[in-house]
Design a protein around this motif. Sequence first.
Motif, PDB file in Angstrom:
ATOM      1  N   UNK A 178       4.964   6.916  -0.514  1.00 41.06           N
ATOM      2  CA  UNK A 178       5.663   6.239   0.581  1.00 41.06           C
ATOM      3  C   UNK A 178       4.912   4.956   0.921  1.00 41.06           C
ATOM      4  N   UNK A 179       5.643   3.855   1.091  1.00 39.06           N
ATOM      5  CA  UNK A 179       5.006   2.580   1.445  1.00 39.06           C
ATOM      6  C   UNK A 179       4.495   2.656   2.879  1.00 39.06           C
ATOM      7  N   UNK A 180       3.200   2.327   3.041  1.00 34.81           N
ATOM      8  CA  UNK A 180       2.585   2.391   4.372  1.00 34.81           C
ATOM      9  C   UNK A 180       2.276   1.028   4.958  1.00 34.81           C
TER      10      UNK A 180
ATOM     11  N   UNK B 124       0.869  -1.184   0.000  1.00 33.60           N
ATOM     12  CA  UNK B 124       0.000   0.000   0.000  1.00 33.60           C
ATOM     13  C   UNK B 124       0.901   1.229   0.000  1.00 33.60           C
ATOM     14  N   UNK B 125       0.660   2.129  -0.943  1.00 32.59           N
ATOM     15  CA  UNK B 125       1.480   3.339  -1.063  1.00 32.59           C
ATOM     16  C   UNK B 125       0.600   4.564  -0.816  1.00 32.59           C
ATOM     17  N   UNK B 126       1.050   5.416   0.109  1.00 27.02           N
ATOM     18  CA  UNK B 126       0.404   6.734   0.268  1.00 27.02           C
ATOM     19  C   UNK B 126       1.003   7.631  -0.801  1.00 27.02           C
ATOM     20  N   UNK B 127       0.156   8.083  -1.732  1.00 26.15           N
ATOM     21  CA  UNK B 127       0.658   8.839  -2.873  1.00 26.15           C
ATOM     22  C   UNK B 127       0.995  10.271  -2.451  1.00 26.15           C
ATOM     23  N   UNK B 128       2.068  10.779  -3.001  1.00 24.57           N
ATOM     24  CA  UNK B 128       2.481  12.163  -2.728  1.00 24.57           C
ATOM     25  C   UNK B 128       2.383  13.035  -3.981  1.00 24.57           C
ATOM     26  N   UNK B 129       2.626  12.464  -5.147  1.00 29.58           N
ATOM     27  CA  UNK B 129       2.566  13.256  -6.385  1.00 29.58           C
ATOM     28  C   UNK B 129       2.362  12.336  -7.574  1.00 29.58           C
ATOM     29  N   UNK B 130       1.708  12.873  -8.606  1.00 31.70           N
ATOM     30  CA  UNK B 130       1.546  12.128  -9.860  1.00 31.70           C
ATOM     31  C   UNK B 130       1.656  13.080 -11.035  1.00 31.70           C
ATOM     32  N   UNK B 131       2.456  12.700 -12.004  1.00 29.84           N
ATOM     33  CA  UNK B 131       2.475  13.446 -13.251  1.00 29.84           C
ATOM     34  C   UNK B 131       1.274  13.059 -14.098  1.00 29.84           C
ATOM     35  N   UNK B 132       0.918  13.933 -15.041  1.00 33.62           N
ATOM     36  CA  UNK B 132      -0.125  13.596 -16.018  1.00 33.62           C
ATOM     37  C   UNK B 132       0.567  13.441 -17.365  1.00 33.62           C
ATOM     38  N   UNK B 133       0.306  12.307 -18.003  1.00 33.41           N
ATOM     39  CA  UNK B 133       0.978  11.952 -19.249  1.00 33.41           C
ATOM     40  C   UNK B 133      -0.054  12.021 -20.372  1.00 33.41           C
ATOM     41  N   UNK B 134       0.401  12.196 -21.588  1.00 32.04           N
ATOM     42  CA  UNK B 134      -0.549  12.246 -22.713  1.00 32.04           C
ATOM     43  C   UNK B 134      -1.289  10.920 -22.861  1.00 32.04           C
ATOM     44  N   UNK B 135      -0.674   9.828 -22.396  1.00 30.19           N
ATOM     45  CA  UNK B 135      -1.375   8.537 -22.472  1.00 30.19           C
ATOM     46  C   UNK B 135      -2.624   8.540 -21.599  1.00 30.19           C
TER      47      UNK B 135
END
Length: 366
Positions: free
Chosen positions: A65-67, A30-41
Amino acid sequence: MRIRAAVMDRPGAISIENLTLGAPRRDEVLVRMLASGICRSDLSLLDGTWPAPLPMVLGHEGAGIIEEVGESVDPGRIGESVVLTFTPACGKCRFCLQGRVNLCSGAAHCMDEGVLPDDTTRLSRNGGPVYHLALVSSFATHAVVPANGAIPVPSGLEPALGCLLGCGVMTGVVSVTRRANVRPGESVAVFACGGVGLAAILGAKLVSAHPIIAVDPVESKRRLALELGATHAIDPNGKDPVAEVHRFVPGGVDHAFEALGAPAVAEQAFAATRTGGTTVLIGQPAMGVTVPLPVYELTQFEHDVLGTHAGGATPALEIPTLAELAVAGKLDLAPLVTHRFRLEEIHEAIEATRSGTAGRVVLDLS
Ligand SMILES: [Zn+2]
Ligand SMILES: [Zn+2]
């Protein structure tokens, strides 16, 4: 657990919703997300250009970060900073055994079906399944992914930069360093300077290619390309970009990269490549799109045309290496991020990506 996520219910429709995320199973984290890019896909899926099982949580370029870990995963990994990859190695298919992990058929199956490797989803809504995008689904506060799809990176790398290593930066840099194997002093032209094209310029600089020519109709992107290491920038509006490349490098460049996925631009990249040179097609068009190529030049002049998926990368090898280079100041990722939004601003973030004027658009998820 309950999470917030950007759910695509049908082509063109995406909204922020509360979903249920199941606990990580045996080989998952389980990962607590901190950031995500947006890709054309992501946009190709959202627009319906590419098929997707629905509903689906989009996003395939995430850092967090792995929780929590599944029962067979080392509990020492809890607290680890990670970047997620859409091609964790299944380790069993022909391509994994060949060292071509980016083509892993296990990962491809999961991408097509929107599931994790055990053929189920951890995401659900009102008891019904919600599908995972490419084993990642990073437009969310949390994600459950295969443990070997969560690649450890130095904690000193800002998540808004680290996430880019999951797709765009890895693809652009490694297309140059690995797929095309560009050598010091060889000439490079990059056609289209969005996130991936700019990353290709970073890769060309990293291996001391020279000259490095950027081609893009948007003035701000040409400026960014020059800032990141391009030695020349060409505006294709009103000028023939192929003639301009030949003016800077008589005979054409050793390696030309197409980073848009447009047939007309691919033809330009081909025409800008010299005898014995390599044209690398990185940009992903709609399925079924074709490009006419002069076969005589392919054969008579040994002109190679390479397609590439994720730059030919082995993500578990490339992502930590690129992260170390970024932390050491040898891979300047910060200028790539031209826009940042909160998860709730997903529509604005998608519009910024669609505008064609952005470098990389990043969602802050913390
Ligand atoms: Zn991508
Ligand atoms: Zn495999």
